[in-house]
Design a protein around this motif. Structure first.
Motif, PDB file in Angstrom:
ATOM      1  N   TYR A 357      44.310  25.552  38.572  1.00  0.00           N
ATOM      2  CA  TYR A 357      43.122  26.539  37.658  1.00  0.00           C
ATOM      3  C   TYR A 357      43.765  26.058  36.783  1.00  0.00           C
ATOM      4  O   TYR A 357      44.379  25.440  36.518  1.00  0.00           O
ATOM      5  N   TRP A 358      42.497  25.813  35.615  1.00  0.00           N
ATOM      6  CA  TRP A 358      42.326  25.774  34.186  1.00  0.00           C
ATOM      7  C   TRP A 358      41.935  26.904  33.710  1.00  0.00           C
ATOM      8  O   TRP A 358      40.703  26.733  33.950  1.00  0.00           O
ATOM      9  N   THR A 359      42.332  27.270  32.440  1.00  0.00           N
ATOM     10  CA  THR A 359      41.620  28.638  32.123  1.00  0.00           C
ATOM     11  C   THR A 359      42.242  27.959  30.726  1.00  0.00           C
ATOM     12  O   THR A 359      43.097  27.887  30.251  1.00  0.00           O
ATOM     13  N   GLN A 360      41.322  29.460  30.026  1.00  0.00           N
ATOM     14  CA  GLN A 360      41.735  29.991  28.193  1.00  0.00           C
ATOM     15  C   GLN A 360      41.788  31.073  28.133  1.00  0.00           C
ATOM     16  O   GLN A 360      41.695  32.004  29.321  1.00  0.00           O
ATOM     17  N   PRO A 361      43.137  31.504  27.589  1.00  0.00           N
ATOM     18  CA  PRO A 361      43.593  32.618  27.238  1.00  0.00           C
ATOM     19  C   PRO A 361      42.039  34.286  27.094  1.00  0.00           C
ATOM     20  O   PRO A 361      41.359  33.982  26.857  1.00  0.00           O
ATOM     21  N   ARG A 362      42.062  34.862  28.384  1.00  0.00           N
ATOM     22  CA  ARG A 362      41.486  35.979  28.262  1.00  0.00           C
ATOM     23  C   ARG A 362      39.652  35.934  28.619  1.00  0.00           C
ATOM     24  O   ARG A 362      39.455  35.892  28.818  1.00  0.00           O
ATOM     25  N   SER A 363      40.244  34.481  29.236  1.00  0.00           N
ATOM     26  CA  SER A 363      38.239  34.074  30.376  1.00  0.00           C
ATOM     27  C   SER A 363      38.873  33.713  31.328  1.00  0.00           C
ATOM     28  O   SER A 363      40.544  33.198  31.666  1.00  0.00           O
ATOM     29  N   ALA A 364      38.342  35.152  32.032  1.00  0.00           N
ATOM     30  CA  ALA A 364      38.598  35.608  33.445  1.00  0.00           C
ATOM     31  C   ALA A 364      38.511  33.722  34.434  1.00  0.00           C
ATOM     32  O   ALA A 364      37.642  33.614  34.563  1.00  0.00           O
ATOM     33  N   VAL A 365      39.245  34.503  35.583  1.00  0.00           N
ATOM     34  CA  VAL A 365      39.687  32.878  36.151  1.00  0.00           C
ATOM     35  C   VAL A 365      39.117  33.998  37.583  1.00  0.00           C
ATOM     36  O   VAL A 365      40.130  34.850  38.203  1.00  0.00           O
ATOM     37  N   THR A 366      38.491  33.204  38.608  1.00  0.00           N
ATOM     38  CA  THR A 366      38.383  33.489  40.392  1.00  0.00           C
ATOM     39  C   THR A 366      39.937  32.753  40.932  1.00  0.00           C
ATOM     40  O   THR A 366      38.983  31.840  41.495  1.00  0.00           O
ATOM     41  N   PHE A 367      40.513  34.055  42.103  1.00  0.00           N
ATOM     42  CA  PHE A 367      41.206  32.934  42.851  1.00  0.00           C
ATOM     43  C   PHE A 367      40.529  33.338  44.184  1.00  0.00           C
ATOM     44  O   PHE A 367      39.777  34.413  44.210  1.00  0.00           O
ATOM     45  N   ALA A 368      40.041  32.315  45.024  1.00  0.00           N
ATOM     46  CA  ALA A 368      39.609  32.153  46.379  1.00  0.00           C
ATOM     47  C   ALA A 368      40.994  31.775  47.414  1.00  0.00           C
ATOM     48  O   ALA A 368      41.117  30.907  47.350  1.00  0.00           O
ATOM     49  N   VAL A 369      40.845  32.791  48.572  1.00  0.00           N
ATOM     50  CA  VAL A 369      41.755  32.173  49.193  1.00  0.00           C
ATOM     51  C   VAL A 369      40.592  31.667  50.572  1.00  0.00           C
ATOM     52  O   VAL A 369      39.687  32.999  51.158  1.00  0.00           O
ATOM     53  N   ALA A 370      41.140  30.702  51.317  1.00  0.00           N
ATOM     54  CA  ALA A 370      40.434  30.183  52.360  1.00  0.00           C
ATOM     55  C   ALA A 370      41.075  31.073  54.010  1.00  0.00           C
ATOM     56  O   ALA A 370      42.327  30.063  54.213  1.00  0.00           O
ATOM     57  N   GLY A 371      41.286  32.028  53.991  1.00  0.00           N
ATOM     58  CA  GLY A 371      41.925  32.727  55.371  1.00  0.00           C
ATOM     59  C   GLY A 371      41.570  33.553  56.323  1.00  0.00           C
ATOM     60  O   GLY A 371      39.934  33.233  56.635  1.00  0.00           O
ATOM     61  N   PRO A 372      42.113  34.253  57.056  1.00  0.00           N
ATOM     62  CA  PRO A 372      41.565  35.057  57.638  1.00  0.00           C
ATOM     63  C   PRO A 372      40.733  35.728  57.763  1.00  0.00           C
ATOM     64  O   PRO A 372      41.679  36.509  56.266  1.00  0.00           O
ATOM     65  N   PRO A 373      39.571  36.347  58.797  1.00  0.00           N
ATOM     66  CA  PRO A 373      38.997  37.931  57.883  1.00  0.00           C
ATOM     67  C   PRO A 373      39.893  39.105  58.430  1.00  0.00           C
ATOM     68  O   PRO A 373      41.343  38.168  59.047  1.00  0.00           O
ATOM     69  N   ASP A 374      39.952  39.648  57.588  1.00  0.00           N
ATOM     70  CA  ASP A 374      39.931  41.625  58.075  1.00  0.00           C
ATOM     71  C   ASP A 374      41.621  41.615  57.489  1.00  0.00           C
ATOM     72  O   ASP A 374      42.355  42.135  58.353  1.00  0.00           O
ATOM     73  N   ALA A 375      41.735  41.106  56.553  1.00  0.00           N
ATOM     74  CA  ALA A 375      43.633  40.789  55.745  1.00  0.00           C
ATOM     75  C   ALA A 375      43.773  41.769  55.107  1.00  0.00           C
ATOM     76  O   ALA A 375      42.250  41.894  54.312  1.00  0.00           O
ATOM     77  N   ARG A 393      40.156  41.854  50.303  1.00  0.00           N
ATOM     78  CA  ARG A 393      39.259  40.756  50.302  1.00  0.00           C
ATOM     79  C   ARG A 393      39.573  39.659  49.610  1.00  0.00           C
ATOM     80  O   ARG A 393      40.094  39.509  48.937  1.00  0.00           O
ATOM     81  N   PRO A 394      38.848  37.695  49.926  1.00  0.00           N
ATOM     82  CA  PRO A 394      39.586  37.243  49.951  1.00  0.00           C
ATOM     83  C   PRO A 394      39.754  36.442  48.349  1.00  0.00           C
ATOM     84  O   PRO A 394      40.189  35.396  48.112  1.00  0.00           O
ATOM     85  N   THR A 395      39.092  37.107  47.588  1.00  0.00           N
ATOM     86  CA  THR A 395      38.538  36.840  45.987  1.00  0.00           C
ATOM     87  C   THR A 395      39.171  38.028  45.352  1.00  0.00           C
ATOM     88  O   THR A 395      39.174  39.113  45.341  1.00  0.00           O
ATOM     89  N   VAL A 396      39.252  37.739  44.221  1.00  0.00           N
ATOM     90  CA  VAL A 396      39.894  38.989  42.551  1.00  0.00           C
ATOM     91  C   VAL A 396      39.628  37.763  41.318  1.00  0.00           C
ATOM     92  O   VAL A 396      39.977  36.357  41.378  1.00  0.00           O
ATOM     93  N   ASP A 397      39.143  38.383  40.575  1.00  0.00           N
ATOM     94  CA  ASP A 397      39.111  38.373  39.146  1.00  0.00           C
ATOM     95  C   ASP A 397      40.197  38.786  38.609  1.00  0.00           C
ATOM     96  O   ASP A 397      40.998  39.917  38.700  1.00  0.00           O
ATOM     97  N   HIS A 398      40.754  37.424  37.061  1.00  0.00           N
ATOM     98  CA  HIS A 398      42.459  38.204  37.205  1.00  0.00           C
ATOM     99  C   HIS A 398      41.460  37.188  35.214  1.00  0.00           C
ATOM    100  O   HIS A 398      41.327  35.736  35.176  1.00  0.00           O
ATOM    101  N   SER A 399      42.212  37.548  34.399  1.00  0.00           N
ATOM    102  CA  SER A 399      42.485  36.957  33.599  1.00  0.00           C
ATOM    103  C   SER A 399      43.282  37.077  32.328  1.00  0.00           C
ATOM    104  O   SER A 399      44.526  38.305  32.810  1.00  0.00           O
ATOM    105  N   TYR A 400      44.101  35.539  31.978  1.00  0.00           N
ATOM    106  CA  TYR A 400      45.320  36.158  31.202  1.00  0.00           C
ATOM    107  C   TYR A 400      45.592  36.275  30.300  1.00  0.00           C
ATOM    108  O   TYR A 400      44.769  35.538  29.284  1.00  0.00           O
ATOM    109  N   PRO A 401      46.198  36.896  29.326  1.00  0.00           N
ATOM    110  CA  PRO A 401      46.490  37.383  27.165  1.00  0.00           C
ATOM    111  C   PRO A 401      46.956  36.333  26.727  1.00  0.00           C
ATOM    112  O   PRO A 401      45.948  35.932  25.739  1.00  0.00           O
TER     113      PRO A 401
END
Length: 597
Positions: A357-375, A393-401
């Motif tokens: 993943y590549w991003t800028q400080p304070r710019s949201a990045v979406t991490f997603a997992v290809a994994g089993p359901p109901d986890a 859920r297998p996705t989450v948004d996060h920003s690095y300051p």
């Protein structure tokens, strides 16, 4: 188990195959190639890769895997493109040396409009495949109007299937349950473009994206097909491209350790596609498809692991459905090595959709997992061993300051009790891929050669070119004319598709391409080559990437001399006009009667 009758897709059977229109899936250990005994509920068509014979590798594995999943209760027919002639064409799948030492010369020829026998043979092979596929499907739908269609293609065959889709009528495309493509030389992933590609932030991922291609991969070695597939089949298409595949990644350096021939290995892309196809057919058939096997594949072996399409992430700044729970206490087990981790029991695996993943400080990045359901997912965004957030859920948004280089790690607690781990590299800075992109060439010239329709284009690498894996030459329409290794300093174009055109050269490496530089005409007979007007976009190139017009200082001596002569003539003509006007104008005397208007 369902299979193709009356015999298996074995190489020893090819000598006695009658090469008729289709085959039927019925019982036995493996798919077969034989005469069509009637209509089924599903029709499967596969296009093989360059230089392959019928029933080899990818086609055999795909049909065998899908046959096993459809089972005995679902009747299906199968046809491999090139088995017969339809629409006056029969797909030859001509070889271009993809899996041999002559890959560079032959494959690059395949991408050039100007080449001799190899390039022309490749394009003719693709055209024949497109014609045959469209004609076969049209006839099949007329004969068996209720059949659902599953299409697949590998390498050259992937280009054939992709090119053919746009020419199929909407009614016919509506019957397509799934399209599986592997190592497509015309791959298009627009999310991989730019210094900070949106794909590298986990956003706007193409619905057909599969495999482990880098987040900055944007097109195949023969440039992107645009649109890649018709919009109405985009969500029913999976296009697998793995990192280090030079055919779909367009990186010539990957030929040294190519993964292009690995899609049919156990647990990898071809079997993943058969699983997706089985699920699509099951949904299309409703109650009739309830017996179709859609259980997940066993764990794949170590190495690149094809990933299914991610669950669409929530909009940036929006909590995921189901809520974002406070961070759980306790550490996340350290994950090292491969982005995916296989449990000792050989159970299911998980992986992040991207391995980088590549991003800028304070710019949201979406991490997603290809994994089993109901986890439950435990996220460690900076890899320090502490859970930062837990989600269901297998996705989450996060920003690095602040700028950061490290790994994001996620622990997955599956519903069946399995504990899975995955990680990916994260780069957070303010320059993105800017320092890694090559700079464009200088001193680009074009000279007429090879008769009335040819040319020679020459260039010099920029002073700070960086790593250059290849050079590409395009015309003003955006057509790829040449794709040569980074050591090359010229391209010989024996037959241009358009004699009067502007030619551009760009540098290419793993991370992207430079801005294209316009070739300046040089020598006798070269005046037919034009410059692209300032501000005009080069057709087929990246959005907002303007083709620069060569400066006068970069012009060849004879061209510069011509410009000076023309400028002098223009000044002389202007001066003469001013003198004439001055002589014809009479001064107004004091006794001159003014004229009213």
């Amino acid at each position: 188990m369902s299979q193709l009758l009356p015999h298996a897709w074995r190489l020893r059977a090819l000598a006695v195959v009658t090469l008729l229109a289709g085959v039927v899936l019925a019982g036995g250990p493996a798919p077969a190639l034989a005469g069509n005994s009637g209509c089924g509920e599903v029709a499967v068509v596969f296009a093989r890769g360059s230089g392959q014979g019928l029933a080899q590798r990818e086609s055999a594995v795909f049909l065998r895997a899908l046959s096993g999943r459809l089972g005995d209760d679902v009747s299906a027919t199968a046809y491999e493109l090139g088995s017969a002639s339809y629409g006056g064409a029969r797909y030859p799948a001509v070889g271009v040396g993809v899996d041999s030492g002559d890959a560079f010369a032959n494959l690059l020829d395949a991408g050039a409009f100007w080449t001799g026998n190899e390039g022309h043979r490749y394009r003719a092979s693709v055209a024949a495949g497109v014609t045959e596929l469209r004609a076969y499907l049209a006839q099949r739908v007329r004969t068996c109007p209720t059949e659902r269609l599953v299409l697949g293609g590998y390498s050259q065959g992937a280009q054939v299937v992709g090119d053919a889709l746009a020419g199929l009528g909407r009614d016919l495309r509506d019957r397509v349950a799934f399209v599986g493509l592997f190592g497509d030389p015309k791959l298009s992933l627009p999310e991989g473009r730019g210094i900070f590609p949106v794909g590298c932030r986990g956003k706007s991922l193409s619905p057909w994206r599969r495999g482990t291609a880098s987040c900055y991969t944007d097109n195949g070695i023969l440039d992107a097909r645009s649109p890649y597939v018709p919009a109405d089949v985009a969500t029913r298409t999976g296009s697998w491209c793995d990192r280090d595949d030079p055919i779909c990644n367009s990186n010539l350096a990957d030929f040294v350790h190519s993964t292009h021939g690995r899609y049919a290995q156990p647990g990898r892309a071809v079997e993943q596609a058969a699983l997706e196809a089985a699920g699509a057919v099951r949904s299309a058939l409703g109650e009739r498809g309830e017996s179709i096997d859609v259980a997940a594949n066993p764990a794949a072996p170590a190495g690149p692991t094809p990933s299914p399409a991610p669950t669409p992430p929530p909009a940036a700044g929006t909590p995921a459905a189901g809520g974002d729970r406070p961070a759980a206490s306790g550490p996340v087990p350290s994950v090292t090595g491969s982005p995916s981790s296989t449990p000792p029991t050989g159970g299911p695996v998980t992986t992040l959709v991207l391995d980088e993943y590549w991003t800028q400080p304070r710019s949201a990045v979406t991490f997603a997992v290809a994994g089993p359901p109901d986890a439950t997912y435990h996220w460690d965004f900076d890899g320090d061993g502490t859970v930062d957030r837990t989600t269901d859920r297998p996705t989450v948004d996060h920003s690095y300051p602040e700028p950061f280089t490290g790994r994001v790690r996620v622990g997955v607690d599956a519903a069946d009790g399995a504990e899975l781990l995955a990680s990916a590299a994260v780069h957070v800075d303010r320059v993105g891929l800017g320092r890694r992109l090559p700079s464009g060439p200088t001193g680009v010239t074009v000279r007429a050669a090879y008769g009335a329709d040819g040319a020679i284009v020459r260039w010099t690498p920029g002073a700070d070119a960086g790593r250059v894996d290849a050079w590409r030459v395009h015309d003003a329409e955006g057509r790829l004319l040449a794709h040569v290794p980074g050591s090359a300093r010229q391209a010989d174009l024996a037959a241009l598709p358009d004699r009067t055109t502007a030619l551009t050269v760009e540098a290419v490496n793993e991370f992207g391409r430079s801005a294209p530089a316009v070739a300046v005409p040089r020598g006798a007979g070269s005046s037919r080559f034009t410059a692209v007007p300032a501000g005009q976009r080069a057709a087929g190139r990246r959005p907002n990437r303007v083709v620069p017009v060569a400066r006068a200082a970069d012009a060849e001596p004879e061209l510069a001399t011509g410009l000076v002569v023309a400028a002098g003539a223009l000044l002389a003509a202007t001066a003469g006009t001013l003198v004439t006007l001055a002589l014809r104008t009479r001064p107004a005397g004091r006794h001159r009667r003014s004229r009213s208007f």
